[in-house]
Design an enzyme around this catalytic site. Structure first.
Site, PDB file in Angstrom:
ATOM      1  N   ASP A  28       0.764  -1.137  -0.111  1.00  0.00           N
ATOM      2  CA  ASP A  28       0.119   0.100  -0.240  1.00  0.00           C
ATOM      3  C   ASP A  28       1.021   1.143   0.017  1.00  0.00           C
ATOM      4  O   ASP A  28       1.888   1.504   0.675  1.00  0.00           O
ATOM      5  CB  ASP A  28      -0.837  -0.044   1.262  1.00  0.00           C
ATOM      6  CG  ASP A  28      -1.745   1.310   1.503  1.00  0.00           C
ATOM      7  OD1 ASP A  28      -1.965   1.785   0.444  1.00  0.00           O
ATOM      8  OD2 ASP A  28      -2.141   1.614   2.441  1.00  0.00           O
ATOM      9  N   ASN A  30      -0.563   4.538  -0.190  1.00  0.00           N
ATOM     10  CA  ASN A  30      -1.187   5.821   0.233  1.00  0.00           C
ATOM     11  C   ASN A  30      -2.102   5.689   1.602  1.00  0.00           C
ATOM     12  O   ASN A  30      -2.892   6.532   1.942  1.00  0.00           O
ATOM     13  CB  ASN A  30      -2.131   6.322  -0.760  1.00  0.00           C
ATOM     14  CG  ASN A  30      -3.212   5.485  -1.181  1.00  0.00           C
ATOM     15  OD1 ASN A  30      -3.274   4.053  -0.603  1.00  0.00           O
ATOM     16  ND2 ASN A  30      -4.380   5.570  -1.956  1.00  0.00           N
ATOM     17  N   ASP A  32      -4.498   3.412   2.573  1.00  0.00           N
ATOM     18  CA  ASP A  32      -5.720   3.241   2.798  1.00  0.00           C
ATOM     19  C   ASP A  32      -6.053   1.828   3.186  1.00  0.00           C
ATOM     20  O   ASP A  32      -6.941   1.134   2.940  1.00  0.00           O
ATOM     21  CB  ASP A  32      -6.562   3.464   1.337  1.00  0.00           C
ATOM     22  CG  ASP A  32      -6.168   2.780   0.175  1.00  0.00           C
ATOM     23  OD1 ASP A  32      -5.058   1.956   0.241  1.00  0.00           O
ATOM     24  OD2 ASP A  32      -6.743   2.748  -0.853  1.00  0.00           O
ATOM     25  N   ASP A  36      -1.265  -1.273  -4.047  1.00  0.00           N
ATOM     26  CA  ASP A  36      -1.661  -0.427  -5.294  1.00  0.00           C
ATOM     27  C   ASP A  36      -0.448  -0.368  -5.974  1.00  0.00           C
ATOM     28  O   ASP A  36       0.642  -0.941  -5.657  1.00  0.00           O
ATOM     29  CB  ASP A  36      -1.981   1.062  -5.010  1.00  0.00           C
ATOM     30  CG  ASP A  36      -1.332   1.699  -3.796  1.00  0.00           C
ATOM     31  OD1 ASP A  36       0.090   1.716  -4.006  1.00  0.00           O
ATOM     32  OD2 ASP A  36      -1.643   2.147  -2.876  1.00  0.00           O
ATOM     33  N   ASP A 206      -7.362 -16.614 -17.377  1.00  0.00           N
ATOM     34  CA  ASP A 206      -8.360 -17.228 -16.149  1.00  0.00           C
ATOM     35  C   ASP A 206      -9.082 -18.447 -16.694  1.00  0.00           C
ATOM     36  O   ASP A 206      -9.957 -18.087 -17.718  1.00  0.00           O
ATOM     37  CB  ASP A 206      -8.894 -15.994 -15.474  1.00  0.00           C
ATOM     38  CG  ASP A 206      -9.637 -16.215 -14.352  1.00  0.00           C
ATOM     39  OD1 ASP A 206      -9.029 -16.673 -13.326  1.00  0.00           O
ATOM     40  OD2 ASP A 206     -10.890 -16.238 -14.365  1.00  0.00           O
ATOM     41  N   GLU A 260      -4.786 -20.802 -17.333  1.00  0.00           N
ATOM     42  CA  GLU A 260      -5.097 -21.683 -15.963  1.00  0.00           C
ATOM     43  C   GLU A 260      -6.129 -22.625 -16.357  1.00  0.00           C
ATOM     44  O   GLU A 260      -7.366 -22.679 -16.749  1.00  0.00           O
ATOM     45  CB  GLU A 260      -5.956 -20.484 -14.972  1.00  0.00           C
ATOM     46  CG  GLU A 260      -6.206 -21.106 -13.635  1.00  0.00           C
ATOM     47  CD  GLU A 260      -7.353 -20.619 -12.750  1.00  0.00           C
ATOM     48  OE1 GLU A 260      -7.343 -20.667 -11.698  1.00  0.00           O
ATOM     49  OE2 GLU A 260      -8.286 -20.023 -13.547  1.00  0.00           O
TER      50      GLU A 260
HETATM   51  O1  TEU Z   1      -9.661 -19.481 -10.350  1.00  0.00           O
HETATM   52  C1  TEU Z   1     -10.427 -20.669 -10.948  1.00  0.00           C
HETATM   53  C2  TEU Z   1      -9.946 -21.888 -10.223  1.00  0.00           C
HETATM   54  O2  TEU Z   1      -9.573 -23.029 -10.830  1.00  0.00           O
HETATM   55  C3  TEU Z   1     -10.252 -22.145  -8.627  1.00  0.00           C
HETATM   56  O3  TEU Z   1      -9.051 -22.428  -8.202  1.00  0.00           O
HETATM   57  C4  TEU Z   1     -11.204 -21.544  -7.868  1.00  0.00           C
HETATM   58  O4  TEU Z   1     -10.482 -20.235  -7.436  1.00  0.00           O
HETATM   59  C5  TEU Z   1     -11.600 -22.372  -7.009  1.00  0.00           C
HETATM   60  O5  TEU Z   1     -12.290 -23.325  -7.348  1.00  0.00           O
HETATM   61  C6  TEU Z   1     -12.677 -21.777  -5.990  1.00  0.00           C
HETATM   62  O6  TEU Z   1     -12.798 -22.754  -4.790  1.00  0.00           O
HETATM   63  C7  TEU Z   1      -9.804 -18.366 -11.060  1.00  0.00           C
HETATM   64  C8  TEU Z   1      -9.035 -17.192 -10.411  1.00  0.00           C
HETATM   65  O7  TEU Z   1      -7.753 -17.752 -10.017  1.00  0.00           O
HETATM   66  C9  TEU Z   1      -9.765 -17.090  -8.930  1.00  0.00           C
HETATM   67  O8  TEU Z   1      -9.156 -16.244  -8.211  1.00  0.00           O
HETATM   68  C10 TEU Z   1     -10.998 -16.719  -9.401  1.00  0.00           C
HETATM   69  O9  TEU Z   1     -11.840 -16.702  -8.185  1.00  0.00           O
HETATM   70  C11 TEU Z   1     -11.857 -17.579 -10.524  1.00  0.00           C
HETATM   71  O10 TEU Z   1     -11.091 -18.136 -11.421  1.00  0.00           O
HETATM   72  C12 TEU Z   1     -12.986 -16.760 -11.075  1.00  0.00           C
HETATM   73  O11 TEU Z   1     -12.637 -15.760 -12.124  1.00  0.00           O
HETATM   74 CA    CA Z   2      -3.589   2.011  -1.377  1.00  0.00          CA
END
Ligand code: TEU
Ligand code: CA
Length: 556
Positions: A28, A30, A32, A36, A206, A260
């Site tokens: 952080d 600033n 809060d 950031d 993701d 992922e």
């Molecule tokens: O994660 C999806 C995922 O594969 C899992 O690890 C998920 O977090 C878990 O099943 C929940 O119990 C990705 C992101 O890394 C995660 O932070 C997000 O919450 C999710 O997608 C949705 O965008």
């Molecule tokens: Ca901050």
């Protein structure tokens, strides 16, 4: 694999050490209580000193934070709490000036329900943006099918405005985009170009395997009812979409991509990463990181099981493929608490052992912030201490309905919760670990910041941080540790992980003792060679490892 070794192509992203920053919890600037971008900029020398080549920044986009930024409201705007676009540009420039690169999070399976597209989409059935999301009428009195959200309950929410349900594999505030719609894909490619043209060096994508859905929306097939990710990750048009994305966008830039791949098996991995297919460079396979939990419940694990994951991955991916190595991130508990031993005096050696493994297995290593300090799980005792929507929703769905006893639920969460990794970075012994000057950080700082912190680590040549730096340097200067063949030479051993990395006439033996008890190294036919780097004082007897000892030897 060995017979193809000579054909492996050298790529900067195979040689890189990647460091993940969860911006909310890094630094952080600033007062809060929220990390950031300006805060990150003040820590770039810290990253350089660690041996980082690439930073992966978790989502920094405008978001109402139902899921800490994984619910994006505007893909072209920086989250106000994190700063401005000028701050982002300064971060990118600061990294480049130090010879580091930046990849950002591409979250395009879903948006926030506050994204302009969804605000429009839900207005009426004939809205031009209706088809940007997945809307279906209910079945009887209930949702269209039995799909479940990863954050508890049905994956469908009824929207009163039109009387139809929309799909969300995650929270109800994270509606899934409809990738069947050409306009959706064009918009995604466009926002990717926006960031690439700024100079970012790629994306972590993701839950990317989940973007394609079976269009008749059937109930789960019986074999996938328990672990639904193995169903959602193999939609019919996944590879077509990724090849289109690559053709339209990625192939035009020198960037790296890592998907992922929640729900993708080692057998399916080449379909995503074989370089001849033109999809992704590499994926995160979850078999190792989830060996001791299913995202919710803790499950016991053994070392032979963990070792087998790496051999299985290795056997399924040939010289045209590339893997990642990671055992923690913002969705999993702390590295040393999960896979090492976070009780003193074992915390430091076991964290160094895990570092040794990350940096010497075959694949691009991903280090999660704080693991280089040996940060541990937080001593959570009550549900109110958790911030994560996954925990809060599961509490409502399981404990408040009487299905699971509160004590059992809390016992699982104390080992598996995502919040363990989200407590703020511990920079110094100052209040709140030097993370913020605010009275209170957004999530509590681990009380052990008084002793486990970056200031102490930097001052101590024997620290975990400096061990990571030495390992990164060794990896960088020895191609065998990057491109070399991997062979597990003691797969059945319950406490010892011993493997070789070989390239041409250069060969290493890595010895890792995953226990407090000494281990005798008895590897018939394996010449160990000279010690290159270890996590303890040089041993009196090269054939015996002390508790949690980790050594890299070089064979002549
Ligand atoms: O994660 C999806 C995922 O594969 C899992 O690890 C998920 O977090 C878990 O099943 C929940 O119990 C990705 C992101 O890394 C995660 O932070 C997000 O919450 C999710 O997608 C949705 O965008
Ligand atoms: Ca901050």
């Amino acid at each position: 694999m060995s017979e193809n070794e000579g054909t492996i192509r050298h790529r900067w992203w195979k040689e890189a050490v990647v460091y993940q920053i969860y911006p909310r919890s890094f630094q952080d600037s600033n007062g809060d209580g929220i990390g950031d971008i300006k805060g990150i900029v003040t820590r770039l020398d810290y990253l350089k000193g660690l041996g980082v080549d690439v930073v992966w920044l978790s989502p920094h986009f405008d978001s109402p934070n139902a899921d800490n930024g994984y619910d994006i409201r505007d893909y072209r705007k920086v989250m106000a709490e994190f700063g401005t676009m000028a701050d982002f540009d300064a971060l990118l420039a600061g990294l480049k000036a130090r010879g580091m690169r930046l990849i950002i999070d591409l979250v395009v399976n879903h948006t926030s329900d506050e994204h302009a597209w969804f605000v429009e989409s839900r207005k009426s059935k004939d809205n031009p943006h209706r088809d940007f999301y997945i809307w279906r009428p209910g079945r009887g009195d209930g949702p269209p099918n039995d799909w479940r959200s990863y954050f508890s309950g049905s994956a469908w929410t009824l929207d009163p405005a039109t009387g139809e349900y929309y799909l969300h594999l995650f929270a109800d505030k994270q509606p899934d985009l409809n990738w069947e719609n050409d306009h959706v894909r064009a918009e995604v490619y466009d926002l990717m170009r926006f960031w690439l043209d700024k100079g970012v060096d790629g994306f972590r994508m993701d839950v990317i395997p989940m973007i394609s859905k079976e269009q008749d929306f059937p109930d789960y097939p019986p074999e996938h009812r328990e672990r639904t990710e193995y169903y959602h990750a193999v939609g019919p048009r996944l590879h077509e979409f990724l090849q289109e994305m690559n053709r339209e966008v990625l192939s035009k830039y020198d960037v790296m991509t890592v998907g992922e791949a929640f729900g993708v098996t080692p057998e399916q991995t080449p379909d995503l990463v074989d370089e001849r297919r033109g999809e992704l460079n590499m994926i995160f396979n979850f078999d190792a990181v989830r060996i001791n939990n299913d995202g919710r419940r803790y499950q016991p694990w053994t070392l032979p099981e963990l070792k087998a994951v790496y051999t299985r991955l290795e056997e399924r991916t040939d010289a045209h493929c590339w893997n990642t190595v990671f055992l923690s991130n913002h969705d999993n508990p702390r590295l040393v608490s999960s896979f090492g031993d976070d009780e003193e005096p074992w915390r430091v050696p076991s964290a160094k052992l895990l570092a040794t493994m990350l940096m010497t297995l075959r694949g691009t290593p991903f280090v999660y912030q704080g693991d280089e300090l040996g940060m541990t799980n937080y001593p959570f005792t009550a549900v109110e201490q958790y911030d994560d929507i996954a925990v809060r929703n599961a509490w409502k769905a399981e404990v408040l309905t009487g299905r699971v006893a509160a004590a059992d639920f809390l016992a699982d969460m104390a080992r598996t919760s995502r919040d363990h990794s989200r407590t703020p970075m511990q920079w110094s012994a100052a209040p709140n670990g030097g993370f913020t000057t605010a009275q209170k950080a957004w999530l509590a700082v681990n009380p052990n910041a008084a002793t486990i912190n970056a200031e102490a680590a930097l001052a101590d040549p024997g620290s975990i941080y400096h061990h990571y730096a030495r390992l990164a340097g060794l990896r960088r200067s020895h191609p065998a540790l990057i491109y070399g063949d991997f062979v597990d030479v003691a797969p059945e051993h319950p406490r010892l992980f011993a493997y070789t990395r070989t390239l041409d006439d250069e060969a290493y033996v890595v010895l890792l003792n995953f226990s407090r008890q000494p281990v005798d190294v008895d590897l018939p036919g394996i010449e160990i060679g000279d010690l290159v780097l270890g996590n303890l004082a040089p041993p009196a007897d090269a054939r015996r490892l002390a508790g949690w000892e980790a050594r890299i030897h070089r064979r002549r």
